[in-house]
Design a protein around this motif. Structure first.
Motif, PDB file in Angstrom:
ATOM      1  N   LEU A 148       0.068  -0.048 -10.994  1.00 63.05           N
ATOM      2  CA  LEU A 148      -0.822  -0.611  -9.990  1.00 63.05           C
ATOM      3  C   LEU A 148      -0.978  -2.112 -10.216  1.00 63.05           C
ATOM      4  O   LEU A 148      -0.796  -2.622 -11.324  1.00 63.05           O
ATOM      5  CB  LEU A 148      -2.196   0.068 -10.059  1.00 63.05           C
ATOM      6  CG  LEU A 148      -2.242   1.557  -9.656  1.00 63.05           C
ATOM      7  CD1 LEU A 148      -3.593   2.134  -9.998  1.00 63.05           C
ATOM      8  CD2 LEU A 148      -1.938   1.717  -8.171  1.00 63.05           C
ATOM      9  N   THR A 149      -1.355  -2.826  -9.151  1.00 63.40           N
ATOM     10  CA  THR A 149      -1.545  -4.272  -9.280  1.00 63.40           C
ATOM     11  C   THR A 149      -2.826  -4.593 -10.039  1.00 63.40           C
ATOM     12  O   THR A 149      -2.972  -5.666 -10.597  1.00 63.40           O
ATOM     13  CB  THR A 149      -1.611  -4.932  -7.897  1.00 63.40           C
ATOM     14  OG1 THR A 149      -2.663  -4.319  -7.123  1.00 63.40           O
ATOM     15  CG2 THR A 149      -0.293  -4.755  -7.164  1.00 63.40           C
ATOM     16  N   VAL A 208       0.355  11.469  -3.060  1.00 65.33           N
ATOM     17  CA  VAL A 208       0.131  10.145  -3.633  1.00 65.33           C
ATOM     18  C   VAL A 208      -1.154  10.194  -4.449  1.00 65.33           C
ATOM     19  O   VAL A 208      -2.194  10.635  -3.952  1.00 65.33           O
ATOM     20  CB  VAL A 208       0.033   9.053  -2.544  1.00 65.33           C
ATOM     21  CG1 VAL A 208      -0.200   7.694  -3.189  1.00 65.33           C
ATOM     22  CG2 VAL A 208       1.303   9.037  -1.700  1.00 65.33           C
ATOM     23  N   GLU A 209      -1.070   9.729  -5.723  1.00 67.04           N
ATOM     24  CA  GLU A 209      -2.233   9.678  -6.608  1.00 67.04           C
ATOM     25  C   GLU A 209      -2.312   8.294  -7.238  1.00 67.04           C
ATOM     26  O   GLU A 209      -1.313   7.580  -7.334  1.00 67.04           O
ATOM     27  CB  GLU A 209      -2.135  10.742  -7.712  1.00 67.04           C
ATOM     28  CG  GLU A 209      -2.066  12.174  -7.187  1.00 67.04           C
ATOM     29  CD  GLU A 209      -1.868  13.176  -8.316  1.00 67.04           C
ATOM     30  OE1 GLU A 209      -1.710  12.726  -9.473  1.00 67.04           O
ATOM     31  OE2 GLU A 209      -1.865  14.394  -8.044  1.00 67.04           O
ATOM     32  N   ALA A 210      -3.520   7.953  -7.688  1.00 66.85           N
ATOM     33  CA  ALA A 210      -3.721   6.673  -8.387  1.00 66.85           C
ATOM     34  C   ALA A 210      -4.717   6.908  -9.504  1.00 66.85           C
ATOM     35  O   ALA A 210      -5.881   7.211  -9.250  1.00 66.85           O
ATOM     36  CB  ALA A 210      -4.217   5.597  -7.424  1.00 66.85           C
ATOM     37  N   LEU A 234       2.881  -3.751  -6.756  1.00 60.46           N
ATOM     38  CA  LEU A 234       3.544  -5.026  -6.533  1.00 60.46           C
ATOM     39  C   LEU A 234       5.039  -4.780  -6.463  1.00 60.46           C
ATOM     40  O   LEU A 234       5.648  -4.282  -7.421  1.00 60.46           O
ATOM     41  CB  LEU A 234       3.225  -5.997  -7.680  1.00 60.46           C
ATOM     42  CG  LEU A 234       3.636  -7.451  -7.479  1.00 60.46           C
ATOM     43  CD1 LEU A 234       2.872  -8.061  -6.324  1.00 60.46           C
ATOM     44  CD2 LEU A 234       3.403  -8.246  -8.762  1.00 60.46           C
ATOM     45  N   GLY A 235       5.661  -5.128  -5.318  1.00 61.69           N
ATOM     46  CA  GLY A 235       7.083  -4.898  -5.209  1.00 61.69           C
ATOM     47  C   GLY A 235       7.626  -5.233  -3.835  1.00 61.69           C
ATOM     48  O   GLY A 235       6.975  -5.873  -3.012  1.00 61.69           O
ATOM     49  N   ASP A 236       8.844  -4.783  -3.579  1.00 64.01           N
ATOM     50  CA  ASP A 236       9.560  -5.024  -2.327  1.00 64.01           C
ATOM     51  C   ASP A 236       9.278  -3.848  -1.408  1.00 64.01           C
ATOM     52  O   ASP A 236       9.700  -2.717  -1.664  1.00 64.01           O
ATOM     53  CB  ASP A 236      11.056  -5.142  -2.619  1.00 64.01           C
ATOM     54  CG  ASP A 236      11.841  -5.610  -1.404  1.00 64.01           C
ATOM     55  OD1 ASP A 236      11.460  -5.233  -0.280  1.00 64.01           O
ATOM     56  OD2 ASP A 236      12.835  -6.344  -1.591  1.00 64.01           O
ATOM     57  N   GLU A 237       8.554  -4.116  -0.322  1.00 57.61           N
ATOM     58  CA  GLU A 237       8.128  -3.019   0.559  1.00 57.61           C
ATOM     59  C   GLU A 237       9.316  -2.282   1.158  1.00 57.61           C
ATOM     60  O   GLU A 237       9.318  -1.045   1.239  1.00 57.61           O
ATOM     61  CB  GLU A 237       7.231  -3.574   1.662  1.00 57.61           C
ATOM     62  CG  GLU A 237       6.683  -2.488   2.601  1.00 57.61           C
ATOM     63  CD  GLU A 237       5.706  -3.040   3.614  1.00 57.61           C
ATOM     64  OE1 GLU A 237       5.153  -2.238   4.396  1.00 57.61           O
ATOM     65  OE2 GLU A 237       5.486  -4.266   3.616  1.00 57.61           O
ATOM     66  N   ASP A 254       0.863  -1.182   0.000  1.00 56.10           N
ATOM     67  CA  ASP A 254       0.000   0.000   0.000  1.00 56.10           C
ATOM     68  C   ASP A 254       0.897   1.228   0.000  1.00 56.10           C
ATOM     69  O   ASP A 254       1.514   1.564   1.015  1.00 56.10           O
ATOM     70  CB  ASP A 254      -0.902  -0.029   1.238  1.00 56.10           C
ATOM     71  CG  ASP A 254      -1.967   1.057   1.200  1.00 56.10           C
ATOM     72  OD1 ASP A 254      -1.764   2.059   0.481  1.00 56.10           O
ATOM     73  OD2 ASP A 254      -2.987   0.901   1.888  1.00 56.10           O
ATOM     74  N   LEU A 255       0.993   1.890  -1.139  1.00 58.11           N
ATOM     75  CA  LEU A 255       1.914   3.010  -1.274  1.00 58.11           C
ATOM     76  C   LEU A 255       1.522   4.173  -0.374  1.00 58.11           C
ATOM     77  O   LEU A 255       2.390   4.863   0.183  1.00 58.11           O
ATOM     78  CB  LEU A 255       1.966   3.462  -2.751  1.00 58.11           C
ATOM     79  CG  LEU A 255       3.020   4.512  -3.083  1.00 58.11           C
ATOM     80  CD1 LEU A 255       4.416   3.992  -2.793  1.00 58.11           C
ATOM     81  CD2 LEU A 255       2.908   4.940  -4.544  1.00 58.11           C
ATOM     82  N   ALA A 256       0.235   4.378  -0.170  1.00 62.86           N
ATOM     83  CA  ALA A 256      -0.205   5.496   0.671  1.00 62.86           C
ATOM     84  C   ALA A 256       0.238   5.291   2.113  1.00 62.86           C
ATOM     85  O   ALA A 256       0.768   6.215   2.762  1.00 62.86           O
ATOM     86  CB  ALA A 256      -1.725   5.646   0.589  1.00 62.86           C
TER      87      ALA A 256
END
Length: 504
Positions: free
Chosen positions: A486-487, A405-407, A374-377, A340-342
């Protein structure tokens, strides 16, 4: 040897020789055919006349069958001048022979002349004999109730006509061959002119220095010589395609050489900077260790150990950064999980606020659902932390730092913006390169110095997550933008977030 020499001639010469040879064969065949047909036609007419004369002579001789050597029938009018007539016995021997003259009585033949006429059978077939002193005759012999007569007409007219026809055809053929050869030479030269221009282009390209230096644009075959409807045009078009391929290959080779050269330069600069960065803490550690060896009266042991510990930590961090960059350069796989990037950015902003209380830290979330990537936190947290640390270190106290942060459109976007003095324009192109340090116009908030690897690590981690990073800077505004895929699409069943939130 001759075949080799012929094969070594130019195409123009070979074509001209081949066409000339074909024309000669065709003309010779036509001339021979004409001569043979004309000769057969003339001989047919002559044979008809010989038959008529023989039948008339046989009729005259049959009036006196008891006179074996009688040639009085030659005195009758109507016989053609030069006609030859003879009386034969049962064995084909000549009993008497004479020729009809022009306004003169018949002339008897000599023994030598009559000897040539012996042996002709009375079967009505035609024979050609050359009579000495008289010329060539066309002969036939007929028989009627024991009366045998040999009759012949001269072939001079036929031979003269055939000879004249041969001469005329030879002259006409020679003139025609000369004209055709000259015309073919002109046509071949004109038709092969495009091929000559193609060859000239190929020679010019072959003289270009392709093995060294920057290769300029190579000469192309003119468009008029690349018509696919002709063989020369096909060759010209193929040559142009080959030149295009050569140019693209050379350009790619030059780009590869340039990349290798730049990579070597970066590697040398990287090693020099890394050596310099490692040498400083090592020198400090060695210095404090030397002071400790000389005695505690020269320096306080606690201070020395604290400095040794600090320099060791600095060197350890630098080595870890270098190892991380090396692993990312090798393409080693990172951990993969939904992040969760946010939430990750919110934690990083809280950490930055605790580390740099003199700055105005703000967080803005412009989204309707959690931006899951999707990635390494841990590595993504390092990206955000490095960007925030960069803003904290290179801007003065009181600077406002906003993390957004935007999506949208399948991308999660992180923006870190500050209202500090900005990045110098000459530094912007290399800001993501390793060991790049800010200009003095970007005042540091702390006395510490960075290694110049923070933004390089940010760029490497972003690239490893199939993302993009960019920077825009001007006095009073510097913004770093990170985009990550995004996933999946944001759905209505996901957790609802507020459309705009801020952390002060």
């Amino acid at each position: 040897m001759n075949a080799h020499r012929f094969g070594g001639r130019s195409l123009r010469t070979r074509l001209l020789l081949f066409i000339t040879a074909v024309l000669i064969v065709v003309c010779a065949a036509m001339a021979l055919t004409t001569v043979f047909v004309q000769r057969a036609y003339l001989l047919g007419n002559l044979d008809d006349r010989v038959t008529n004369a023989a039948e008339r002579s046989l009729g005259g001789a049959s009036l006196h069958p008891d006179l074996a050597s009688d040639l009085t029938f030659l005195n009758e009018s109507g016989h053609p001048a030069g006609m030859l007539a003879a009386r034969l016995d049962a064995d084909g021997n000549v009993l008497a022979a004479a020729t009809v003259g022009q306004d003169a009585p018949p002339q008897r033949l000599s023994d030598a002349q009559t000897a040539v006429l012996s042996g002709v059978r009375t079967d009505g077939r035609f024979h050609t004999r050359t009579v000495p002193g008289l010329g060539t005759y066309r002969l036939t012999a007929l028989e009627n109730h024991g009366v045998r007569v040999l009759t012949g007409l001269p072939m001079d007219d036929v031979q003269d006509m055939i000879g004249g026809l041969v001469v005329i055809e030879a002259v006409v053929a020679a003139a025609g061959l000369t004209a055709a050869g000259a015309g073919c030479a002109v046509v071949i030269r004109r038709q092969l002119r495009p091929l000559g221009r193609v060859a000239a282009t190929a020679v010019e390209v072959s003289h270009a220095p392709l093995c060294r230096g920057e290769v300029a644009a190579l000469t192309r075959v003119p468009e008029r010589d690349t018509d696919p409807g002709s063989e020369a045009g096909q060759v010209g078009a193929a040559l142009n395609r080959m030149i295009d391929h050569v140019e693209s290959s050379l350009a790619e080779r030059q780009r590869s050489e340039e990349r290798v050269r730049r990579s070597e330069e970066r590697m040398r600069r990287f090693l020099a900077d890394a050596s310099h960065e490692l040498r400083t803490p090592l020198a400090s550690i060695a210095g404090y260790a030397e002071l400790m060896n000389r005695g505690t009266d020269r320096i306080e042991p606690g201070l020395a150990w604290r400095r040794v510990t600090a320099e060791s930590a600095r060197m350890t961090g630098l080595v870890e950064d270098l190892l991380l960059l090396a692993r990312l350069d090798e393409g080693r796989p990172l951990q993969s999980a939904e992040v969760d990037l946010a939430a990750l950015v919110a934690e990083a902003v809280w950490d930055a606020r605790a580390a740099g209380g003199g700055h105005d830290w703000q967080l803005e979330l412009c989204l309707d659902a959690p931006p899951l990537v999707l990635g390494d936190e841990a590595r993504l947290h390092q990206v955000v932390a490095n960007l925030l640390a960069n803003a904290r270190v290179h801007t003065p106290v009181g600077t406002r730092v906003l993390a957004t942060v935007e999506a949208r459109d399948g991308l999660a976007t992180l923006r870190v913006r500050d209202d500090g003095p900005g990045i110098p324009p000459d530094l912007l192109p290399t800001v993501f390169e390793r060991f790049t340090r800010a200009d003095t116009s970007r005042a540091r908030a702390t006395a510490g110095t960075g290694s110049g690897l923070g933004l390089a690590i940010v760029a490497a981690i972003t690239a490893a997550h199939d993302g993009r990073i960019a920077v825009h800077s001007e006095p009073g505004r510097t913004e770093f933008t990170v985009e990550l895929p995004l996933t999946g699409d944001l759905g209505a069943d996901t957790l609802t977030w507020s459309s705009r939130a801020s952390l002060l």
